[in-house]
Design an enzyme around this catalytic site. Structure first.
Site, PDB file in Angstrom:
ATOM      1  N   ARG A   1      -7.116  -9.913 -19.868  1.00 19.63           N
ATOM      2  CA  ARG A   1      -6.558  -8.633 -19.023  1.00 19.63           C
ATOM      3  C   ARG A   1      -6.284  -8.643 -17.684  1.00 19.63           C
ATOM      4  O   ARG A   1      -5.500  -7.707 -17.153  1.00 19.63           O
ATOM      5  CB  ARG A   1      -7.601  -7.319 -19.306  1.00 19.63           C
TER       6      ARG A   1
ATOM      7  N   ASN B   1      -9.496  -1.764 -23.368  1.00 20.69           N
ATOM      8  CA  ASN B   1      -9.148  -2.658 -22.259  1.00 20.69           C
ATOM      9  C   ASN B   1      -9.726  -4.013 -22.819  1.00 20.69           C
ATOM     10  O   ASN B   1      -8.959  -5.050 -23.045  1.00 20.69           O
ATOM     11  CB  ASN B   1      -9.434  -2.480 -21.030  1.00 20.69           C
ATOM     12  N   ASP B   2     -11.090  -3.931 -22.913  1.00 20.53           N
ATOM     13  CA  ASP B   2     -11.571  -5.286 -23.495  1.00 20.53           C
ATOM     14  C   ASP B   2     -11.488  -5.460 -24.840  1.00 20.53           C
ATOM     15  O   ASP B   2     -11.296  -6.873 -25.313  1.00 20.53           O
ATOM     16  CB  ASP B   2     -13.343  -5.126 -23.064  1.00 20.53           C
TER      17      ASP B   2
ATOM     18  N   GLU C   1     -16.178  -2.824 -27.727  1.00 17.89           N
ATOM     19  CA  GLU C   1     -15.039  -3.319 -26.920  1.00 17.89           C
ATOM     20  C   GLU C   1     -15.087  -4.807 -27.253  1.00 17.89           C
ATOM     21  O   GLU C   1     -14.379  -5.625 -26.883  1.00 17.89           O
ATOM     22  CB  GLU C   1     -15.265  -3.235 -25.357  1.00 17.89           C
TER      23      GLU C   1
ATOM     24  N   CYS D   1     -12.232   5.318 -24.303  1.00 15.70           N
ATOM     25  CA  CYS D   1     -12.120   5.376 -22.879  1.00 15.70           C
ATOM     26  C   CYS D   1     -11.527   4.363 -22.049  1.00 15.70           C
ATOM     27  O   CYS D   1     -11.415   4.182 -20.902  1.00 15.70           O
ATOM     28  CB  CYS D   1     -13.607   5.222 -22.393  1.00 15.70           C
TER      29      CYS D   1
ATOM     30  N   ARG E   1     -18.325   4.518 -14.670  1.00 19.31           N
ATOM     31  CA  ARG E   1     -18.639   3.154 -14.485  1.00 19.31           C
ATOM     32  C   ARG E   1     -19.732   3.058 -13.168  1.00 19.31           C
ATOM     33  O   ARG E   1     -19.172   3.475 -12.041  1.00 19.31           O
ATOM     34  CB  ARG E   1     -17.157   2.590 -13.968  1.00 19.31           C
TER      35      ARG E   1
ATOM     36  N   HIS F   1       0.808  -1.185   0.102  1.00 19.60           N
ATOM     37  CA  HIS F   1       0.092  -0.032  -0.014  1.00 19.60           C
ATOM     38  C   HIS F   1       0.867   1.285   0.004  1.00 19.60           C
ATOM     39  O   HIS F   1       0.432   2.398  -0.451  1.00 19.60           O
ATOM     40  CB  HIS F   1      -0.985   0.095   1.206  1.00 19.60           C
TER      41      HIS F   1
END
Ligand code: PEP
Ligand code: MG
Length: 686
Positions: free
Chosen positions: A586, A575-576, A552, A623, A423, A316
């Protein structure tokens, strides 16, 4: 009693985030839930005990549930585990290249680097020093300055027990104050960093409510220990056990147990946190390790960066350093602790290298590199609110990807021209029932208002696949990424979908909302979903809103021309799109560098999407993470992308880069890229 075995499929096993989802679900049931892994056993409602099982990917856990609601608990846990326990895009901070500054990706920052040089800036230098200490890149950026050896003041316990009742009360009071402090720290990080990073302090709050810790401490108090001694013993024991776990993602959580535990201990004993550097000359903090609390407390005016002897890029502390923009090298070994106070060093958070007492020439070059990097950032920040127009007059909209209300206000303050992707999953995950229409309406309305009339694209629910949602009782799937997810799932659950649509439509009266469907594969899905929007809109008697789709799925890119007749706009989810085009998961860390959106196959699909959309007079955004990749931006512009939707901190830098380009050069670059054979060739400039 319910008894069954489950396999944990999460790429990194039962580490903090999925374990937390598991515990949150378990806590919703009254039944006693025990989890066994090999010879070890854990209380499913205790995060710490669950983490200590050390379950890796592909391993089996055995679950025993006894109690009044054992059946529903079993169902919820089975479906949550099968659906991946909340593992999704947010987890990819360390596995997927995500650009955080021009030319520097988080991936470069977390993978132990073998290359040497100041990659964030123009200079590329070879180390020529008497001493080079190699650590692991923790957070990108270069720092040049004298070191400050940070020594944590030890907690001294003098107290003896004043009686069990009093000691129990003292412990409860300290726990309550610590939780309060953690809530404040979370707020601070939300303001400086982001929602994901702030969640670290939520984990700490969970630790302080962990039944295993509380029960053990109470038992020791009942046996005659003072609250402080009882608590110290329990924390030390649990942290030590966790540190022994072979999986680094799990063992690194020992630091969180210590940090959260020490906060309570200092409150119990009145020992304050160690003072941080007060000198006027900015320093580089060197420490054996830093806790997340200590990291957040580092004043950016006085601290240039930090280097720790231990720790890892997934801990972290490193995650926070990245969010706070503080260059960091971790795991540099104890040699770093032997350096004299004030020793000059160069700390390269991009490569994980520390140069001790470097020659003047190298210091000058590193300082120049750092100044250039900072000047670029500063200049970008100053013009964050100005439009992004290329040298030859082509305007590109730069908007934000957000996941909640705090992100929305931050995006508005950071120069976002709107929101390209909200999202909405954050409203639906990690709870036992769906949010009501009213709850959703309230949040969408606040987000619309936070953006002051700028457009906000609200993506409808994109769950299924890797995101568990126990209250839908979804059947387990062999390949959830290829199963009922995104728009497919919403069309299968029309009530859930219509409720969300109504909430968005009602909120659209308070700002400029647009609706976007995820994972659309063909026009039948698009038409069915759009028809529902129209029906709900007509029933509510509201004005029309624009309706777009994410591109996507490769089929959607290939059919872009047809889909463009049905949609008002497209936004490419790279991404997809990359995952489905290259057949590379991914979330799989071993494929992270190969699942590259700059693969010419993905670029050809993007080109086809833009052609189809523009022919129909519709605009196209990006995006996915590729939209903030400095190497990709000229190519995306050259392919005709009209809008880039990126994470909020990237907005000023992306705008600045666009201003440094010309559309004519971008077009040339895009054509070269389309002819390449591999992503590596594209990145090498064709
Ligand atoms: C994408 O797939 O590129 C995208 C932006 O959507 P998500 O990351 O939420 O799946
Ligand atoms: Mg997606």
């Amino acid at each position: 009693m319910q008894q069954f075995d489950l396999v944990i499929h999460n790429a990194t096993g039962l580490h903090a985030r999925p374990a937390r989802v598991f515990v949150d679900i378990a806590k919703q049931y009254q039944s006693t839930i025990q989890v066994r892994h090999g010879a070890k056993q854990a209380n499913a409602k205790s995060l710490i005990s669950l983490l200590q099982l050390g379950v890796s990917s592909g391993q089996l856990i055995h679950i025993d549930i006894t109690g009044v609601d054992e059946e529903s608990a079993a169902l919820a846990l089975v479906s949550a585990v099968r659906e991946g326990l909340g593992e999704g895009p947010a987890e990819q901070v360390v596995t997927t290249p995500v650009v955080v500054a021009a030319g520097v990706s988080i991936m470069e920052a977390v993978v132990p680097a073998v290359s040497v040089g100041y990659t964030a800036a123009t200079a590329t230098l070879k180390p020529e020093t008497a001493r080079t200490i190699r650590g692991v890149a923790g957070a990108p950026g270069i720092a040049v300055g004298p070191i400050y050896q940070f020594k944590r003041s030890q907690v001294v316990i003098n107290e003896t027990s004043a009686g069990a009742t009093l000691e129990q009360a003292r412990l409860q009071a300290a726990l309550e104050s610590a939780r309060q402090q953690l809530a404040e720290l979370r707020e601070q990080v939300l303001q400086r960093g982001g929602e994901d990073e702030a969640a670290i302090f939520e984990v700490h709050r969970d630790i302080l409510s962990d039944p295993m810790l509380l029960d053990s401490a109470e038992m020791a108090i009942a046996e005659g220990e003072s609250a402080a001694r009882a608590w110290q013993a329990v924390i030390n024991q649990q942290a030590a056990q966790m540190a022994k776990l072979p999986d680094p993602l799990l063992s690194e959580r020992a630091a969180d147990v210590r940090d959260a535990g020490e906060r309570v201990l200092r409150l119990l004993t009145g020992n304050k946190l160690a003072p941080l550097p007060q000198s006027d000359i900015p320093v580089i903090v060197v420490a054996y390790d830093l806790t997340p609390s200590e990291t957040v407390a580092l004043d950016p005016q006085r601290v240039l960066g930090f280097c720790t002897a231990v720790g890892g890029p997934n801990a972290h502390t490193a995650i926070l350093a990245r969010a706070l923009g503080l260059p960091a090298v971790v795991s540099a070994g104890t040699a770093i602790l032997e350096l004299a106070e004030g020793t000059p060093i160069i700390l390269d958070g991009n490569s994980g290298i520390v140069e001790v007492e470097p020659p003047e020439r190298i210091v000058a070059a590193a300082q120049l590199a750092r100044q250039e990097e900072q000047a670029r950032k500063l200049a970008a920040a100053e013009r964050a609110h100005a439009p992004a127009i290329t040298g030859d007059g082509h305007r590109v909209e730069v908007v934000a990807n957000i996941g909640g209300l705090t992100d929305a206000s931050q995006a508005n303050r950071s120069g976002a021209e709107g929101v390209g992707l909200l999202r909405t999953e954050f409203l639906f995950l990690n709870r036992s029932e769906a949010p009501t229409e009213e709850e959703q309406f309230g949040l969408y309305k606040e987000i619309a208002q936070a953006l002051d009339g700028k457009p906000v694209i609200v993506r409808t629910l994109d769950i299924g696949g890797d995101k568990p949602i126990p209250y839908l009782n979804l059947p387990a799937e062999e390949n959830p990424f290829l199963g009922q997810r995104g728009i497919r799932l919403c069309l299968q659950h029309p009530e859930l979908f219509r409720q969300q649509l109504r909430a968005i439509l009602r909120a659209s009266a308070f700002g400029k909302l647009r609706i976007m469907f995820p994972m659309v594969a063909d026009e039948v899905e698009m038409r069915s979903a759009r028809a529902m929007v129209e029906e709900e809109r007509a029933a509510l008697g509201l004005s029309p809103v624009e309706v777009g789709i994410m591109i996507e799925v490769p089929s959607a890119a290939l059919m872009a021309e047809e889909l463009a007749r049905e949609a008002d706009f497209f936004s490419i989810g790279t991404n997809d799109l990359t995952q489905y085009t290259l057949a590379m998961d991914r979330t799989n860390p071993t494929l992270a560098t190969r699942a590259d959106g700059l693969h010419p196959a993905v670029l050809r699909l993007i080109a086809r999407t833009v052609e189809g959309a523009h022919r129909a007079g519709k605009w196209v955004g990006v995006c996915g993470e590729l939209g903030s990749d400095a190497m990709a931006i000229p190519i995306l512009l050259g392919l005709g992308i009209d809008e880039l939707s990126v994470s909020t901190p990237a907005i000023p830098v992306v705008k600045a880069q666009i201003r440094s380009l010309t559309l004519a050069d971008c077009k040339e670059r895009a054509q070269q890229a389309l002819k390449c054979a591999t992503a590596a060739q594209v990145r090498a400039g064709g």
